[in-house]
Motif scaffolding. Structure first.
Motif, mmCIF file in Angstrom:
data_model
loop_
_atom_site.group_PDB
_atom_site.id
_atom_site.type_symbol
_atom_site.label_atom_id
_atom_site.label_comp_id
_atom_site.label_asym_id
_atom_site.label_seq_id
_atom_site.Cartn_x
_atom_site.Cartn_y
_atom_site.Cartn_z
ATOM 1 N N GLU A 18 0.823 -1.207 0.000
ATOM 2 C CA GLU A 18 0.000 0.000 0.000
ATOM 3 C C GLU A 18 0.868 1.272 0.000
ATOM 4 O OE1 GLU A 18 -2.510 0.724 3.488
ATOM 5 O OE2 GLU A 18 -4.223 0.703 2.127
ATOM 6 N N LYS A 19 1.979 1.205 0.744
ATOM 7 C CA LYS A 19 2.890 2.365 0.768
ATOM 8 C C LYS A 19 3.406 2.675 -0.634
ATOM 9 C CE LYS A 19 4.827 2.200 5.404
ATOM 10 N NZ LYS A 19 6.023 2.053 6.197
ATOM 11 N N LEU A 20 3.711 1.597 -1.382
ATOM 12 C CA LEU A 20 4.201 1.782 -2.753
ATOM 13 C C LEU A 20 3.118 2.379 -3.640
ATOM 14 C CD1 LEU A 20 6.819 0.937 -4.379
ATOM 15 C CD2 LEU A 20 6.767 0.144 -2.054
ATOM 16 N N VAL A 21 1.904 1.886 -3.498
ATOM 17 C CA VAL A 21 0.787 2.370 -4.317
ATOM 18 C C VAL A 21 0.516 3.846 -4.006
ATOM 19 C CG1 VAL A 21 -1.682 2.093 -4.801
ATOM 20 C CG2 VAL A 21 -0.224 0.081 -4.601
ATOM 21 N N VAL A 22 0.504 4.184 -2.708
ATOM 22 C CA VAL A 22 0.296 5.588 -2.331
ATOM 23 C C VAL A 22 1.453 6.428 -2.881
ATOM 24 C CG1 VAL A 22 0.148 7.195 -0.372
ATOM 25 C CG2 VAL A 22 -1.089 5.031 -0.295
ATOM 26 N N GLY A 23 2.660 5.889 -2.788
ATOM 27 C CA GLY A 23 3.837 6.574 -3.319
ATOM 28 C C GLY A 23 3.709 6.800 -4.816
ATOM 29 N N PHE A 24 3.144 5.823 -5.500
ATOM 30 C CA PHE A 24 2.939 5.957 -6.949
ATOM 31 C C PHE A 24 1.898 7.052 -7.227
ATOM 32 C CE2 PHE A 24 0.439 4.688 -10.700
ATOM 33 C CZ PHE A 24 1.418 4.877 -11.668
ATOM 34 N N GLU A 25 0.812 7.006 -6.469
ATOM 35 C CA GLU A 25 -0.254 8.003 -6.686
ATOM 36 C C GLU A 25 0.228 9.419 -6.371
ATOM 37 O OE1 GLU A 25 -3.257 6.256 -4.269
ATOM 38 O OE2 GLU A 25 -4.003 4.988 -5.909
ATOM 39 N N ASN A 26 1.174 9.536 -5.426
ATOM 40 C CA ASN A 26 1.696 10.859 -5.062
ATOM 41 C C ASN A 26 2.900 11.294 -5.897
ATOM 42 O OD1 ASN A 26 -0.271 11.065 -3.133
ATOM 43 N ND2 ASN A 26 1.034 10.355 -1.461
ATOM 44 N N GLY A 27 3.219 10.514 -6.911
ATOM 45 C CA GLY A 27 4.294 10.909 -7.826
ATOM 46 C C GLY A 27 5.704 10.573 -7.379
ATOM 47 N N LEU A 28 5.812 9.759 -6.310
ATOM 48 C CA LEU A 28 7.152 9.391 -5.824
ATOM 49 C C LEU A 28 7.738 8.205 -6.573
ATOM 50 C CD1 LEU A 28 6.879 9.084 -1.916
ATOM 51 C CD2 LEU A 28 8.244 10.708 -3.170
ATOM 52 N N VAL A 29 6.864 7.241 -6.825
ATOM 53 C CA VAL A 29 7.306 5.942 -7.351
ATOM 54 C C VAL A 29 7.017 5.858 -8.850
ATOM 55 C CG1 VAL A 29 6.873 3.434 -7.169
ATOM 56 C CG2 VAL A 29 6.904 4.851 -5.107
ATOM 57 N N ALA A 30 7.972 5.298 -9.599
ATOM 58 C CA ALA A 30 7.759 5.087 -11.038
ATOM 59 C C ALA A 30 6.976 3.784 -11.239
ATOM 60 C CB ALA A 30 9.103 4.991 -11.744
ATOM 61 N N LYS A 31 6.305 3.673 -12.379
ATOM 62 C CA LYS A 31 5.560 2.432 -12.677
ATOM 63 C C LYS A 31 6.489 1.227 -12.538
ATOM 64 C CE LYS A 31 2.961 4.365 -16.304
ATOM 65 N NZ LYS A 31 3.313 4.612 -17.672
ATOM 66 N N GLU A 32 7.681 1.407 -13.069
ATOM 67 C CA GLU A 32 8.663 0.315 -13.042
ATOM 68 C C GLU A 32 9.028 -0.051 -11.598
ATOM 69 O OE1 GLU A 32 8.849 3.077 -14.777
ATOM 70 O OE2 GLU A 32 8.985 2.502 -16.888
ATOM 71 N N GLY A 33 8.915 0.937 -10.711
ATOM 72 C CA GLY A 33 9.206 0.702 -9.293
ATOM 73 C C GLY A 33 8.212 -0.270 -8.683
ATOM 74 N N LEU A 34 6.970 -0.216 -9.180
ATOM 75 C CA LEU A 34 5.954 -1.146 -8.673
ATOM 76 C C LEU A 34 6.324 -2.577 -9.076
ATOM 77 C CD1 LEU A 34 2.679 0.825 -9.541
ATOM 78 C CD2 LEU A 34 3.808 0.658 -7.320
ATOM 79 N N LEU A 35 6.816 -2.709 -10.304
ATOM 80 C CA LEU A 35 7.214 -4.047 -10.776
ATOM 81 C C LEU A 35 8.423 -4.559 -9.986
ATOM 82 C CD1 LEU A 35 6.851 -3.409 -14.599
ATOM 83 C CD2 LEU A 35 5.356 -4.786 -13.174
ATOM 84 N N ALA A 36 9.366 -3.661 -9.735
ATOM 85 C CA ALA A 36 10.560 -4.052 -8.967
ATOM 86 C C ALA A 36 10.135 -4.517 -7.572
ATOM 87 C CB ALA A 36 11.535 -2.889 -8.868
ATOM 88 N N HIS A 37 9.126 -3.847 -7.016
ATOM 89 C CA HIS A 37 8.643 -4.231 -5.692
ATOM 90 C C HIS A 37 8.046 -5.643 -5.736
ATOM 91 C CE1 HIS A 37 7.301 -3.772 -1.610
ATOM 92 N NE2 HIS A 37 6.130 -4.255 -1.972
ATOM 93 N N GLY A 38 7.314 -5.914 -6.810
ATOM 94 C CA GLY A 38 6.714 -7.248 -6.962
ATOM 95 C C GLY A 38 7.775 -8.337 -6.972
ATOM 96 N N ARG A 39 8.858 -8.064 -7.657
ATOM 97 C CA ARG A 39 9.948 -9.060 -7.678
ATOM 98 C C ARG A 39 10.499 -9.248 -6.260
ATOM 99 N NH1 ARG A 39 13.501 -9.481 -12.554
ATOM 100 N NH2 ARG A 39 12.991 -7.300 -12.682
ATOM 101 N N GLY A 40 10.657 -8.148 -5.550
ATOM 102 C CA GLY A 40 11.146 -8.235 -4.172
ATOM 103 C C GLY A 40 10.196 -9.048 -3.301
ATOM 104 N N GLU A 41 8.898 -8.789 -3.435
ATOM 105 C CA GLU A 41 7.887 -9.522 -2.646
ATOM 106 C C GLU A 41 8.018 -11.024 -2.855
ATOM 107 O OE1 GLU A 41 4.036 -8.271 -3.907
ATOM 108 O OE2 GLU A 41 3.831 -6.781 -2.328
ATOM 109 N N ALA A 42 8.213 -11.418 -4.114
ATOM 110 C CA ALA A 42 8.298 -12.849 -4.437
ATOM 111 C C ALA A 42 9.480 -13.478 -3.697
ATOM 112 C CB ALA A 42 8.436 -13.035 -5.942
ATOM 113 N N PHE A 43 10.621 -12.772 -3.730
ATOM 114 C CA PHE A 43 11.796 -13.324 -3.035
ATOM 115 C C PHE A 43 11.593 -13.313 -1.523
ATOM 116 C CE2 PHE A 43 13.906 -13.060 -7.088
ATOM 117 C CZ PHE A 43 14.710 -14.183 -7.044
#
Ligand code: ATP
Ligand code: MG
Length: 254
Positions: A18-43
């Motif tokens: 949720e922090k990442l999603v809010v960060g994305f909505e507030n212009g902090l996080v790049a779209k690609e950052g969301l994908l990078a987070h997903g890879r991290g979650e999996a590991f």
């Protein structure tokens, strides 16, 4: 207000997401950052979402390395600013490290958003935002090579949470000691850094600050011994074994 009930079995992971999603909505996080987070979650799932022994060892070595540095710096990107801005400032204060905003997918607007969040979290000086002090790091294409000449360019130890492999290699080639947080022990960043903390940055950042605090009472000789004892290749291999052992345990329950 979060819509995730605390009782949800995966609440912790969902709060982080949720922090990442809010960060994305507030212009902090790049779209690609969301994908990078997903890879991290999996590991993280494969690791059992726990700080394992190998990570604790890497954290101790990283603290020693930072305390021995002449000019340490923390490189902040959108994901880190969304996940743990206060923790970054705490680490910077305890370890006397500078803070530089350095983006893989650079955009002036996003940089300003990140600066705002860091300032709100207590950061005094933030590098990487003044065009007059920007300089190119050799060995990299495009915007990713722009660094601050008073920051990363002159630093001896660079802490790069969630970094890309090419940039890690360029930093190493430029003679920097690189400390990274990366949940994937197989990534190029993990394999190229001097010290890789295979753990979720949301768990490990505070542990690194605590370790810096504890080790700051030790003399340089002891810090050097801690650093010299550390072998990143061996530690990465231990992290892979920790993932394997966790999966073995899970396969027995299944
Ligand atoms: P590399 O370029 O180093 O080979 P990559 O291309 O697979 O890695 P990137 O998107 O460049 O991946 O980097 C993001 C890295 O950050 C990934 O290895 C991912 O596992 C890791 N990561 C993402 N979220 C977290 C987190 N919260 N804590 C620690 N590591 C994370
Ligand atoms: Mg990459």
């Amino acid at each position: 207000m979060s819509l995730i009930p605390k009782s949800h079995p995966r609440a912790k992971s969902l709060f982080i997401r949720e922090k990442l999603v809010v960060g994305f909505e507030n212009g902090l996080v790049a779209k690609e950052g969301l994908l990078a987070h997903g890879r991290g979650e999996a590991f993280d799932y494969l690791l059992g979402e726990k700080t394992r022994k190998a990570a604790k060892k890497a954290i101790k070595a990283a603290a020693a390395q930072i305390l021995l540095a002449n000019s340490p710096i923390i490189s902040v990107n959108g994901n880190i600013a969304a996940l743990c801005p206060k923790e970054i400032v705490k680490l910077a204060n305890i370890s006397k490290a500078k803070i530089e905003v350095n983006l893989f997918y650079s955009s002036e607007k996003r940089k300003q958003c990140i600066v705002k969040v860091l300032k709100k979290s207590g950061a005094k000086e933030i590098l990487g935002i003044n065009r007059n002090s920007s300089i190119k790091l050799p060995g990299l294409d495009s915007a990713r090579r722009i660094v601050d000449k008073n920051g990363i360019f002159t630093a001896d130890v660079v802490i790069v949470p969630l970094e890309d492999g090419d940039r890690t290699m360029a930093l190493r080639k430029a003679g920097k000691k690189v400390i990274t947080f990366d949940l994937n022990p197989l990534s190029r960043t993990s394999q190229t850094a001097n010290i890789t903390i295979v753990d979720n940055v949301t768990r490990a950042m505070d542990l690194l600050t605590l370790s810096c605090k504890k080790l700051s009472k030790r003399n340089k000789k002891i810090l050097k011994e801690i650093m010299d004892e550390f072998n990143n290749k061996k530690n990465l291999s231990d992290s892979i074994i920790e993932i394997r052992d966790h999966l073995t345990r899970r396969s027995h329950i299944a």
